[in-house]
Design a protein around this motif. Structure first.
Motif, PDB file in Angstrom:
ATOM      1  N   LEU A  19       0.886  -1.081   0.025  1.00 32.37           N
ATOM      2  CA  LEU A  19       0.058   0.110   0.035  1.00 32.37           C
ATOM      3  C   LEU A  19       0.922   1.267  -0.022  1.00 32.37           C
ATOM      4  CD1 LEU A  19      -2.643   1.273   0.173  1.00 32.37           C
ATOM      5  CD2 LEU A  19      -2.345   1.316   2.632  1.00 32.37           C
ATOM      6  N   LEU A  20       1.921   1.521   0.864  1.00 30.24           N
ATOM      7  CA  LEU A  20       2.907   2.464   0.738  1.00 30.24           C
ATOM      8  C   LEU A  20       3.521   2.794  -0.457  1.00 30.24           C
ATOM      9  CD1 LEU A  20       4.415   2.078   4.351  1.00 30.24           C
ATOM     10  CD2 LEU A  20       2.705   3.742   3.417  1.00 30.24           C
ATOM     11  N   LEU A  21       3.886   1.625  -1.194  1.00 29.76           N
ATOM     12  CA  LEU A  21       4.563   1.698  -2.502  1.00 29.76           C
ATOM     13  C   LEU A  21       3.550   2.015  -3.541  1.00 29.76           C
ATOM     14  CD1 LEU A  21       6.795  -1.368  -2.232  1.00 29.76           C
ATOM     15  CD2 LEU A  21       7.597   1.107  -1.854  1.00 29.76           C
ATOM     16  N   ILE A  22       2.453   1.675  -3.300  1.00 31.92           N
ATOM     17  CA  ILE A  22       1.248   2.061  -4.399  1.00 31.92           C
ATOM     18  C   ILE A  22       1.203   3.653  -4.191  1.00 31.92           C
ATOM     19  CG2 ILE A  22      -1.196   2.191  -5.111  1.00 31.92           C
ATOM     20  CD1 ILE A  22      -0.698  -0.943  -4.594  1.00 31.92           C
ATOM     21  N   LEU A  23       1.143   3.951  -3.047  1.00 31.85           N
ATOM     22  CA  LEU A  23       0.888   5.593  -2.809  1.00 31.85           C
ATOM     23  C   LEU A  23       1.960   6.418  -3.258  1.00 31.85           C
ATOM     24  CD1 LEU A  23      -0.825   5.251   0.832  1.00 31.85           C
ATOM     25  CD2 LEU A  23      -1.926   6.017  -1.376  1.00 31.85           C
ATOM     26  N   VAL A  25       3.804   5.673  -5.727  1.00 27.42           N
ATOM     27  CA  VAL A  25       3.646   5.886  -7.273  1.00 27.42           C
ATOM     28  C   VAL A  25       2.962   6.979  -7.711  1.00 27.42           C
ATOM     29  CG1 VAL A  25       2.552   4.725  -9.246  1.00 27.42           C
ATOM     30  CG2 VAL A  25       4.091   3.260  -7.874  1.00 27.42           C
ATOM     31  N   PHE A  26       1.771   7.580  -6.906  1.00 31.41           N
ATOM     32  CA  PHE A  26       0.920   8.571  -6.954  1.00 31.41           C
ATOM     33  C   PHE A  26       1.688   9.835  -6.450  1.00 31.41           C
ATOM     34  CE2 PHE A  26      -2.208   5.197  -7.031  1.00 31.41           C
ATOM     35  CZ  PHE A  26      -2.555   5.259  -8.126  1.00 31.41           C
ATOM     36  N   GLY A  27       2.941   9.740  -6.243  1.00 33.65           N
ATOM     37  CA  GLY A  27       3.549  11.328  -6.223  1.00 33.65           C
ATOM     38  C   GLY A  27       3.832  11.696  -4.827  1.00 33.65           C
TER      39      GLY A  27
END
Length: 148
Positions: A19-23, A25-27
């Motif tokens: 989840l942290l890595l996905i967030l 990606v969004f900048g």
């Protein structure tokens, strides 16, 4: 909530890290990358030591987060880390010190040289077309030249 914390598994940590890595990606600008890596590492540690208490898991996560962030900060601020970026947004700076033949004569202090497939404006003493000039500096998009 208390019951959930007492029974954290490695899947919880891997999901949190993902989840942290996905967030990231969004900048997030790199802020969540290393904390996400620390969460994933805590998941791996929890997998290897399944009986680890939740307090030790959080302690490991905190320590790994600090270690990864400090490691990255030190890597970014090592001597010479920004040397490659010194010419960023100064496209003509790599031409300083090189010699070229004038494409258009320098008249009134302005002329042109051909560099590869492009023409650059130059400023220097009046010289005829074809004369060899050496680039001594740069002023925006204008190359400063002198006779070679």
């Amino acid at each position: 909530m208390w019951e959930y914390l007492q029974h954290l598994s490695f899947w919880d940590w891997l999901a949190f890290g993902t989840l942290l890595l996905i967030l990231e990606v969004f900048g997030a600008g790199g802020y969540l990358l290393w904390v996400g890596v620390a969460a994933a590492a805590t998941g791996v540690l929890t997998f290897l030591i399944p009986a680890m208490d939740w307090t030790w898991q959080f302690l490991a996560f905190g320590i790994l987060s600090l270690l990864t962030v400090v490691f990255w900060w030190r890597y970014q601020h090592r001597p010479g880390a920004n040397a490659a970026a010194s010419g960023l947004n100064r496209r003509g700076s790599e031409l300083i010190g090189r010699q070229f033949a004038l494409h258009d004569a320098i008249v009134g202090g302005r002329g042109k040289v051909r560099v590869g497939d492009s023409l650059w404006l130059v400023s220097g003493p009046d010289l005829p077309a074809g004369a060899q000039v050496k680039v001594t500096g740069q002023d925006g998009v204008l190359l400063l030249v002198e006779p070679a």
